[in-house]
Design a protein around this motif. Structure first.
Motif, PDB file in Angstrom:
ATOM      1  N   THR A   1       1.251  -0.729  -0.155  1.00 32.88           N
ATOM      2  CA  THR A   1       0.132   0.291   0.113  1.00 32.88           C
ATOM      3  C   THR A   1       0.534   0.982  -0.049  1.00 32.88           C
ATOM      4  O   THR A   1       0.254   2.268  -0.333  1.00 32.88           O
ATOM      5  CB  THR A   1      -1.420  -0.195   1.399  1.00 32.88           C
ATOM      6  N   ALA A   2       1.643   1.243   0.738  1.00 30.69           N
ATOM      7  CA  ALA A   2       2.909   2.143   0.760  1.00 30.69           C
ATOM      8  C   ALA A   2       3.076   2.839  -0.395  1.00 30.69           C
ATOM      9  O   ALA A   2       3.623   4.525  -1.488  1.00 30.69           O
ATOM     10  CB  ALA A   2       4.416   2.241   1.075  1.00 30.69           C
ATOM     11  N   TYR A   3       3.031   2.069  -1.682  1.00 29.14           N
ATOM     12  CA  TYR A   3       3.488   2.486  -3.238  1.00 29.14           C
ATOM     13  C   TYR A   3       2.385   3.597  -3.310  1.00 29.14           C
ATOM     14  O   TYR A   3       2.778   4.372  -4.430  1.00 29.14           O
ATOM     15  CB  TYR A   3       3.490   1.417  -3.832  1.00 29.14           C
ATOM     16  N   PHE A   4       1.340   3.377  -3.185  1.00 26.01           N
ATOM     17  CA  PHE A   4       0.065   4.155  -3.428  1.00 26.01           C
ATOM     18  C   PHE A   4      -0.185   5.440  -2.977  1.00 26.01           C
ATOM     19  O   PHE A   4      -0.716   6.088  -3.365  1.00 26.01           O
ATOM     20  CB  PHE A   4      -0.732   3.121  -3.577  1.00 26.01           C
ATOM     21  N   THR A   5       0.629   5.007  -1.597  1.00 21.11           N
ATOM     22  CA  THR A   5       0.658   6.497  -1.043  1.00 21.11           C
ATOM     23  C   THR A   5       1.458   7.607  -1.137  1.00 21.11           C
ATOM     24  O   THR A   5       0.911   8.902  -1.414  1.00 21.11           O
ATOM     25  CB  THR A   5       1.025   6.245   0.701  1.00 21.11           C
ATOM     26  N   LYS A   6       2.957   6.810  -1.979  1.00 22.41           N
ATOM     27  CA  LYS A   6       3.223   7.780  -2.100  1.00 22.41           C
ATOM     28  C   LYS A   6       2.711   7.892  -3.623  1.00 22.41           C
ATOM     29  O   LYS A   6       4.078   9.620  -3.624  1.00 22.41           O
ATOM     30  CB  LYS A   6       4.535   7.309  -2.252  1.00 22.41           C
ATOM     31  N   PHE A   7       2.325   7.304  -4.484  1.00 21.38           N
ATOM     32  CA  PHE A   7       1.824   8.462  -5.724  1.00 21.38           C
ATOM     33  C   PHE A   7       0.540   8.931  -5.505  1.00 21.38           C
ATOM     34  O   PHE A   7       0.669  10.076  -6.227  1.00 21.38           O
ATOM     35  CB  PHE A   7       1.334   7.003  -6.811  1.00 21.38           C
TER      36      PHE A   7
ATOM     37  N   LYS B   1      -9.256   6.817  -1.562  1.00 16.22           N
ATOM     38  CA  LYS B   1      -7.919   7.873  -1.336  1.00 16.22           C
ATOM     39  C   LYS B   1      -7.477   8.630  -2.434  1.00 16.22           C
ATOM     40  O   LYS B   1      -7.642   9.766  -3.526  1.00 16.22           O
ATOM     41  CB  LYS B   1      -6.702   7.858  -0.544  1.00 16.22           C
ATOM     42  N   LEU B   2      -7.382   6.925  -3.886  1.00 20.45           N
ATOM     43  CA  LEU B   2      -5.962   7.563  -4.360  1.00 20.45           C
ATOM     44  C   LEU B   2      -7.033   7.977  -5.505  1.00 20.45           C
ATOM     45  O   LEU B   2      -7.183   9.520  -6.639  1.00 20.45           O
ATOM     46  CB  LEU B   2      -5.735   6.621  -5.536  1.00 20.45           C
ATOM     47  N   TYR B   3      -9.030   7.368  -5.373  1.00 21.55           N
ATOM     48  CA  TYR B   3      -9.556   8.049  -6.924  1.00 21.55           C
ATOM     49  C   TYR B   3      -9.714   9.405  -6.084  1.00 21.55           C
ATOM     50  O   TYR B   3      -9.672  10.665  -7.397  1.00 21.55           O
ATOM     51  CB  TYR B   3     -10.960   7.200  -6.602  1.00 21.55           C
ATOM     52  N   GLU B   4     -10.257   9.892  -4.951  1.00 25.92           N
ATOM     53  CA  GLU B   4     -10.450  11.460  -4.866  1.00 25.92           C
ATOM     54  C   GLU B   4      -9.365  12.757  -5.258  1.00 25.92           C
ATOM     55  O   GLU B   4      -9.720  13.932  -6.150  1.00 25.92           O
ATOM     56  CB  GLU B   4     -10.470  11.324  -3.847  1.00 25.92           C
ATOM     57  N   GLU B   5      -7.727  12.014  -5.477  1.00 21.19           N
ATOM     58  CA  GLU B   5      -6.331  12.465  -5.567  1.00 21.19           C
ATOM     59  C   GLU B   5      -6.544  13.054  -7.623  1.00 21.19           C
ATOM     60  O   GLU B   5      -5.919  13.689  -8.035  1.00 21.19           O
ATOM     61  CB  GLU B   5      -5.595  12.077  -5.162  1.00 21.19           C
ATOM     62  N   PHE B   6      -7.224  11.552  -8.040  1.00 23.53           N
ATOM     63  CA  PHE B   6      -7.419  11.955  -9.193  1.00 23.53           C
ATOM     64  C   PHE B   6      -7.870  12.672  -9.506  1.00 23.53           C
ATOM     65  O   PHE B   6      -8.041  13.271 -10.900  1.00 23.53           O
ATOM     66  CB  PHE B   6      -7.400  10.093  -9.592  1.00 23.53           C
ATOM     67  N   VAL B   7      -9.113  12.912  -8.902  1.00 31.10           N
ATOM     68  CA  VAL B   7     -10.367  13.678 -10.245  1.00 31.10           C
ATOM     69  C   VAL B   7      -9.986  15.189  -9.674  1.00 31.10           C
ATOM     70  O   VAL B   7     -10.200  15.688  -9.963  1.00 31.10           O
ATOM     71  CB  VAL B   7     -11.905  13.330  -8.683  1.00 31.10           C
TER      72      VAL B   7
ATOM     73  N   ARG C   1      -0.824  15.377  -6.289  1.00 31.46           N
ATOM     74  CA  ARG C   1      -1.455  16.312  -5.335  1.00 31.46           C
ATOM     75  C   ARG C   1      -0.355  17.476  -5.882  1.00 31.46           C
ATOM     76  O   ARG C   1      -0.638  18.643  -5.868  1.00 31.46           O
ATOM     77  CB  ARG C   1      -0.911  16.092  -3.350  1.00 31.46           C
ATOM     78  N   PHE C   2       0.614  17.037  -6.299  1.00 34.86           N
ATOM     79  CA  PHE C   2       1.369  17.975  -6.839  1.00 34.86           C
ATOM     80  C   PHE C   2       1.753  18.126  -8.974  1.00 34.86           C
ATOM     81  O   PHE C   2       2.811  18.791  -8.904  1.00 34.86           O
ATOM     82  CB  PHE C   2       2.737  18.116  -6.326  1.00 34.86           C
TER      83      PHE C   2
END
Length: 470
Positions: free
Chosen positions: A81-87, A201-207, A92-93
Motif C-alpha cells: 500500500t505504501a506505493y500508492f500512498t507515495k503516488f 483516497k487514490l480516486y479522490e486525488e485523481f479527480v 497532489r503536486f
C-alpha cells in the motif's frame, strides 16, 4: 485491513472504558437504601459516577484517535500500500498531464511494478500506456472498450484475469477508475495486497488532478487571446480572499492592485483554530500569465497542506510545486506566519520579503520592528528543510503587523527616490498605527499614490495588515 483494525481498536477501547466505569460505579454505589426523600447521602457517589463517565468518554475518544492515526500510518505507509500512498503524495503536486505521466512512470511502473493504461473514452483515445505487453495489446484495448463504455458510472472497479469485473479482491489483477469520461486502468498481480482504504483516497486525488489540470489548461488557452485577459484576471482574483474572516482578537485589512490585468502578487488568511491564524503574502517574479499561474499554484499548495503549522514543510512544498511546473526563471518571495493570540506571538518564515514589520506602542511612541528574512527565494534554487529557519516574535495588545509587496516601498517620486527610504514613509506608518487595519491600509495607499505624483506605477501594489486586540 485498515477499517478492520480501526473497528477492533474502537471495540477494545470502549469495552475497557465501560468495564472501568462499571467497576468504579459499583464500588461507589450507596450501600444503604434511600429511606427519606430528604436524604442527600446518594448525591456524592452519583455525582462522582457522572464525572467519571465524562472523563472516561473523553479518554476513550483521545485514545481511539491516537490509535487510529497509528493504525492508518502503519496500514498506508507500509507494505504494498505504501506505493500508492507515495503516488498520492506525488499526484497532489501534478498540474499537467506531463507531471502525471512522470509520476506514473517513476512510482507505479518502476517501483510498484504496475502497468497503466489511461484512456479518454469521449474520444476513444489512449492518453498514456505503459511500455509492456498488456497495455500495448490492441485486443486488450478492444475488450476494455466493449466492457466499459464512456457512460460507465461506477468510479472504482476491480478487474479479473479476463478483464471482467470481480467482487473479490483476492481474484483481482487490477482495477480502474472512471471519471468524467476518462478511464485509468492499473494492472498489478498483487492487487489483493493493497489496503481497501487506499482506493478511495487514490480516486479522490485523481479527480482533483483532473480538475486542476483542466483549470490550468484553460488559463493557458485564455491567455493566448488578448481579448480574454480580463477573464484570466478574474480567475486570478478568485484565488484571493473575497472577504476577510471574522477572527477573535485579530482585525484584518488588505489591498490588491495589479499593474496589468494579471499579477504575481498574492495574499491569504487561513484560520487554523480559535487562537491561531495563518497569514501569507508573496510576490512572484515577473508579470503576465506565467506569474499568475505560479501565484495560483502557491495559493493552492498552501490551501491543501493539511498541517498548516508546519511552516518548513509548507515552504518545501511550495518550492517543489513551482519547480515541478518547469517554468524558466520563475520563483517567489513570500512571508508566511502564524499569529497566536493566546500565547501572543507570531511564528514565521520570511523568504526574502523586504517589508514585513511589527508596529508596537512604547512609552516614547510607536516603534517599528522588522521581521527579517530567514530563508532564500523559493522555487529556483535548491532548498532543503535545514535551509529554512523559523523565527518567533513576541506580540502585545495593539500591535500591528504589516506585510506589503515591494511595489509599496519601491515606488519613486519625480526625483527617483524610493518611498521606503524616506522618513515620510516611516512617520506615516507610525501616525496611522493606532487606526483600524483597513483605515491604516487606506492611509498607506494614499501616500503611495501621492508620492508617485500621479505618474504611471511600475509594479503591483499588495498589502495585508493584521492588528492584535486583546
Amino acid at each position: 485491513m485498515y477499517k478492520t483494525q480501526r473497528r477492533i481498536a474502537l471495540i477494545v477501547i470502549n469495552l475497557v472504558a465501560v468495564a472501568s466505569f462499571l467497576f468504579v460505579a459499583v464500588n461507589l454505589a450507596p450501600q444503604t437504601k434511600l429511606t427519606d426523600y430528604r436524604t442527600y447521602s446518594n448525591i456524592f457517589p452519583i455525582a462522582v459516577t457522572a464525572v467519571l463517565f465524562v472523563v472516561m468518554l473523553f479518554t476513550s475518544i483521545t485514545i481511539f484517535e491516537n490509535a487510529r492515526i497509528r493504525i492508518e500510518r502503519r496500514s498506508m505507509e507500509t507494505g504494498a500500500t505504501a506505493y500508492f500512498t507515495k503516488f498520492i503524495e506525488r499526484l497532489r503536486f501534478c498540474y499537467s498531464l506531463e507531471d502525471f505521466y512522470a509520476a506514473v512512470a517513476d512510482i507505479l511502473e518502476i517501483e510498484a511494478d504496475c502497468s497503466v493504461l489511461y484512456i479518454d473514452r469521449n474520444a476513444n483515445y489512449i492518453l498514456y500506456n505503459s511500455p509492456n505487453k498488456i497495455t500495448n495489446d490492441p485486443a486488450v484495448f478492444t475488450k476494455l472498450e466493449q466492457n466499459y463504455s464512456v457512460t460507465w458510472h461506477d468510479p472504482i472497479n476491480f478487474l479479473g484475469e479476463n478483464l471482467g469485473l470481480v467482487t473479490s479482491r483476492k481474484k483481482a489483477r487490477g482495477f480502474f477508475f472512471a471519471s468524467d469520461g476518462e478511464h485509468l486502468y492499473i494492472f498489478n498481480r498483487y492487487t489483493y495486497l493493497f489496503d481497501t482504504e487506499i482506493y478511495e483516497k487514490l480516486y479522490e486525488e485523481f479527480v482533483r488532478f483532473q480538475n486542476r489540470s483542466r483549470i490550468i489548461s484553460s488559463l493557458a488557452e485564455i491567455s493566448e487571446l488578448t481579448t480574454e485577459w480580463q477573464q484570466l484576471a478574474d480567475a486570478q482574483v478568485s484565488f484571493l480572499p473575497k472577504k476577510m474572516p471574522e477572527i477573535k482578537n485579530l482585525k484584518l485589512g488588505a489591498y490588491f492592485r495589479p499593474l496589468i490585468n494579471v499579477s504575481g502578487d498574492y495574499y491569504s488568511v487561513l484560520p487554523i483554530d480559535e487562537n491561531k491564524t495563518l497569514l501569507m503574502l508573496g510576490d512572484v517574479s515577473g508579470k503576465g500569465l506565467a506569474a499568475a499561474l505560479v501565484m495560483g499554484l502557491v495559493m493552492n499548495t498552501v490551501k491543501i497542506k493539511e498541517n498548516k503549522e508546519d511552516l518548513v514543510g509548507m515552504i518545501i512544498s511550495v518550492d517543489a510545486a513551482i519547480k515541478g511546473m518547469h517554468l524558466q526563471d520563475k520563483y517567489t518571495v513570500l512571508f508566511i506566519g502564524i499569529v497566536d493570540t493566546e500565547k501572543m506571538k507570531i511564528t514565521y518564515v520570511n523568504a526574502s520579503m523586504s517589508d514585513p514589520i511589527i508596529v508596537t506602542r512604547s512609552p516614547e511612541g510607536y516603534r517599528i520592528k522588522s521581521l527579517s528574512s530567514n530563508c532564500s527565494v523559493v522555487g529556483i534554487i535548491p532548498i532543503e528543510p535545514g535551509d529554512v529557519q523559523v523565527s518567533e516574535q513576541r506580540l502585545f495588545s495593539g500591535d500591528l503587523i504589516m506585510m506589503a509587496s515591494d511595489g509599496v516601498s519601491e515606488v519613486m517620486n519625480e526625483d527617483k527616490v524610493e518611498l521606503g527610504d524616506t522618513e515620510l514613509f516611516t512617520n506615516t506608518i507610525k501616525a496611522s498605527a493606532s487606526k483600524d487595519p483597513q483605515e491604516f491600509v487606506a492611509d498607506i495607499v494614499n501616500l503611495v499614490l501621492d508620492y508617485n505624483a500621479d505618474t504611471r506605477l511600475h509594479d503591483d501594489l499588495t498589502m495585508l495588515v493584521a492588528k492584535v486586540q486583546r
